[in-house]
Design a protein around this motif. Structure first.
Motif, PDB file in Angstrom:
ATOM      1  N   ARG A   1       0.880  -1.096   0.161  1.00 30.99           N
ATOM      2  CA  ARG A   1       0.224   0.128   0.156  1.00 30.99           C
ATOM      3  C   ARG A   1       0.796   1.214  -0.003  1.00 30.99           C
ATOM      4  NH1 ARG A   1      -4.746   0.146   4.005  1.00 30.99           N
ATOM      5  NH2 ARG A   1      -5.416   1.661   2.673  1.00 30.99           N
ATOM      6  N   THR A   2       2.127   0.912   0.453  1.00 27.19           N
ATOM      7  CA  THR A   2       2.894   2.148   0.525  1.00 27.19           C
ATOM      8  C   THR A   2       3.861   2.368  -0.633  1.00 27.19           C
ATOM      9  OG1 THR A   2       4.400   1.265   2.117  1.00 27.19           O
ATOM     10  CG2 THR A   2       2.620   2.598   3.031  1.00 27.19           C
ATOM     11  N   GLY A   3       4.199   1.375  -1.312  1.00 28.13           N
ATOM     12  CA  GLY A   3       4.905   1.280  -2.406  1.00 28.13           C
ATOM     13  C   GLY A   3       6.416   0.747  -1.959  1.00 28.13           C
ATOM     14  N   LYS A   4       6.479   0.240  -0.721  1.00 27.16           N
ATOM     15  CA  LYS A   4       7.967   0.091  -0.314  1.00 27.16           C
ATOM     16  C   LYS A   4       8.292  -1.313  -0.784  1.00 27.16           C
ATOM     17  CE  LYS A   4       7.373   2.437   4.089  1.00 27.16           C
ATOM     18  NZ  LYS A   4       7.367   2.529   5.546  1.00 27.16           N
ATOM     19  N   ARG A   5       7.296  -2.214  -1.290  1.00 26.85           N
ATOM     20  CA  ARG A   5       7.599  -3.619  -1.916  1.00 26.85           C
ATOM     21  C   ARG A   5       6.626  -3.773  -3.046  1.00 26.85           C
ATOM     22  NH1 ARG A   5       8.198  -7.720   3.035  1.00 26.85           N
ATOM     23  NH2 ARG A   5      10.073  -6.879   4.059  1.00 26.85           N
ATOM     24  N   GLU A   6       7.040  -4.543  -4.114  1.00 29.20           N
ATOM     25  CA  GLU A   6       6.322  -4.668  -5.109  1.00 29.20           C
ATOM     26  C   GLU A   6       6.044  -6.136  -5.029  1.00 29.20           C
ATOM     27  OE1 GLU A   6       8.024  -3.590  -9.009  1.00 29.20           O
ATOM     28  OE2 GLU A   6       8.615  -1.586  -8.190  1.00 29.20           O
ATOM     29  N   PRO A   7       4.738  -6.565  -5.025  1.00 34.92           N
ATOM     30  CA  PRO A   7       4.128  -7.891  -5.076  1.00 34.92           C
ATOM     31  C   PRO A   7       4.415  -8.524  -6.141  1.00 34.92           C
ATOM     32  CG  PRO A   7       2.266  -6.298  -5.560  1.00 34.92           C
ATOM     33  CD  PRO A   7       3.276  -5.628  -5.441  1.00 34.92           C
ATOM     34  N   GLN A   8       4.778  -9.902  -6.080  1.00 29.82           N
ATOM     35  CA  GLN A   8       4.941 -10.976  -7.151  1.00 29.82           C
ATOM     36  C   GLN A   8       3.586 -11.083  -8.080  1.00 29.82           C
ATOM     37  OE1 GLN A   8       6.502 -14.496  -5.168  1.00 29.82           O
ATOM     38  NE2 GLN A   8       8.513 -13.634  -4.921  1.00 29.82           N
ATOM     39  N   LEU A   9       3.950 -11.570  -9.081  1.00 31.54           N
ATOM     40  CA  LEU A   9       2.694 -11.886 -10.025  1.00 31.54           C
ATOM     41  C   LEU A   9       1.819 -12.527  -9.415  1.00 31.54           C
ATOM     42  CD1 LEU A   9       1.512 -11.541 -12.715  1.00 31.54           C
ATOM     43  CD2 LEU A   9       2.703 -13.336 -13.656  1.00 31.54           C
ATOM     44  N   THR A  10       1.994 -13.698  -8.752  1.00 28.56           N
ATOM     45  CA  THR A  10       0.990 -14.441  -8.021  1.00 28.56           C
ATOM     46  C   THR A  10       0.340 -13.902  -7.133  1.00 28.56           C
ATOM     47  OG1 THR A  10       2.424 -15.492  -6.495  1.00 28.56           O
ATOM     48  CG2 THR A  10       1.910 -16.732  -8.442  1.00 28.56           C
ATOM     49  N   THR A  11       0.934 -12.841  -6.229  1.00 33.89           N
ATOM     50  CA  THR A  11      -0.021 -12.043  -5.448  1.00 33.89           C
ATOM     51  C   THR A  11      -0.918 -10.960  -6.151  1.00 33.89           C
ATOM     52  OG1 THR A  11       1.898 -12.272  -3.872  1.00 33.89           O
ATOM     53  CG2 THR A  11       0.514 -10.273  -3.380  1.00 33.89           C
ATOM     54  N   LEU A  12      -0.275 -10.311  -7.046  1.00 28.04           N
ATOM     55  CA  LEU A  12      -1.169  -9.567  -7.958  1.00 28.04           C
ATOM     56  C   LEU A  12      -2.365 -10.139  -8.333  1.00 28.04           C
ATOM     57  CD1 LEU A  12       1.607  -7.801 -10.086  1.00 28.04           C
ATOM     58  CD2 LEU A  12       0.071  -6.532  -8.160  1.00 28.04           C
ATOM     59  N   CYS A  13      -2.279 -11.615  -8.961  1.00 28.04           N
ATOM     60  CA  CYS A  13      -3.255 -12.094  -9.431  1.00 28.04           C
ATOM     61  C   CYS A  13      -4.392 -12.522  -8.093  1.00 28.04           C
ATOM     62  CB  CYS A  13      -2.992 -13.557 -10.059  1.00 28.04           C
ATOM     63  SG  CYS A  13      -1.973 -13.323 -11.399  1.00 28.04           S
TER      64      CYS A  13
END
Length: 71
Positions: free
Chosen positions: A40-52
């Motif tokens: 939510r704060t942009g400190k980490r980018e989620p992996q593709l599976t998490t985005l899905c």
């Protein structure tokens, strides 16, 4: 285009519009609240599976979640 910035903006907007807290989303996705906070704060980018999983939770497409528009 900065997709991470669009993702952060859209994630927060979808959560707000549907009254979903970080705690609720974390529980539904079987993740920690800290991980959701980082996304939510942009400190980490989620992996593709998490985005899905996030897109599925909100019943939207990955393009919508990432802010991609048709040209």
């Amino acid at each position: 285009m900065d997709y991470n910035r669009e993702f952060v903006k859209n994630l927060n907007e979808y959560m707000s519009a549907r009254n979903v807290t970080g705690k609720i989303l974390a529980k539904e996705l079987n993740m920690s609240e800290a991980a959701i906070s980082y996304y939510r704060t942009g400190k980490r980018e989620p992996q593709l599976t998490t985005l899905c999983m996030i897109a599925d939770f909100f019943e939207i497409t990955l393009d919508e979640l990432m802010g991609r528009k048709e040209y």
